[in-house]
Design an enzyme around this catalytic site. Sequence first.
Site, short mmCIF file in Angstrom:
data_model
loop_
_atom_site.label_atom_id
_atom_site.label_comp_id
_atom_site.label_asym_id
_atom_site.label_seq_id
_atom_site.Cartn_x
_atom_site.Cartn_y
_atom_site.Cartn_z
N SER A 134 0.82 -1.22 0.00
CA SER A 134 0.00 0.00 0.00
C SER A 134 0.85 1.27 0.00
O SER A 134 2.01 1.26 0.43
CB SER A 134 -0.91 0.04 1.22
OG SER A 134 -1.70 -1.12 1.29
N GLN A 135 0.22 2.35 -0.44
CA GLN A 135 0.82 3.68 -0.39
C GLN A 135 1.19 4.01 1.07
O GLN A 135 0.43 3.70 1.99
CB GLN A 135 -0.26 4.65 -0.88
CG GLN A 135 0.11 6.09 -0.90
CD GLN A 135 -1.11 6.96 -1.22
OE1 GLN A 135 -2.24 6.47 -1.27
NE2 GLN A 135 -0.88 8.23 -1.45
#
Length: 236
Positions: free
Chosen positions: A87-88
């Site tokens: 994920s970011q």
Amino acid sequence: MLAIVALLILSADVSFLSANPEGFRSQDFTHKRRLMVEHQIRRRGVTDRATLTAMETVPRHEFVPARARAAAYRDGPLPIGYGQTISQPYIVAYMTELLRVNAADKVLEVGTGSGYQAAVLGEIVREVRTIEIIPELGKNARQRLERLGYENVHVKIADGYHGWPEHGPYDGIIVTAAAEHIPPPLIRQLKDGGRMVIPVGHPFFVQNLVLVEKKNGKVTTENLLPVAFVPFTRSR
Ligand code: SAH
């Protein structure tokens, strides 16, 4: 002539021959990580001290494939193989802060992936249990976490729909793959007073990050923000 060539080779930067093939130095990563926390995370409103410290500590570049290392601190998700993504950074920090967990707590994660989110939680809480359905990803994450010294993070290879009841209930539960509904076993394994963060919605369509709270046996949910996660899959 030969001597000159040899000299040139000797004086050249040979750092690319080391175990660190891209020639990056760890200070470069430390600097990139500070900038990541400041620009992508703190300025967007994450204030929890423990979360910020954890994001500044965990070497994110160790959790991405070698060829993606230069991009490890970018403001976005990255592929980690098997069609999955890490994920970011902002989303990892945001979800971590939402759990409101502390040093005495026990957390369950569903969707180990690279092990990055589990390591971030491992910096904050006493014990992390994390479940991955793709065996290769689970094994790699387990090895990586061991190598980096995360002794309080335990990886299980299984369908996380059923949670990990033997070690529950948990103060916090975090799901990092989008489910079409909140798995009832996870609600059961959440402690009273605990919080769960889970993306809910159809795969490849709009999903909502949902905060689930259990108080005096009552379960409430709140939609927080639209997100895009890889699908929650089921073992057959
Ligand atoms: N948290 C990860 C990123 C997760 S990507 C990180 O920090 O790198 C989502 C992961 O959830 C994928 O690895 C996917 O294989 C896994 N997953 C999907 N469905 C699952 C299930 N039912 N049980 C356990 N893991 C699952």
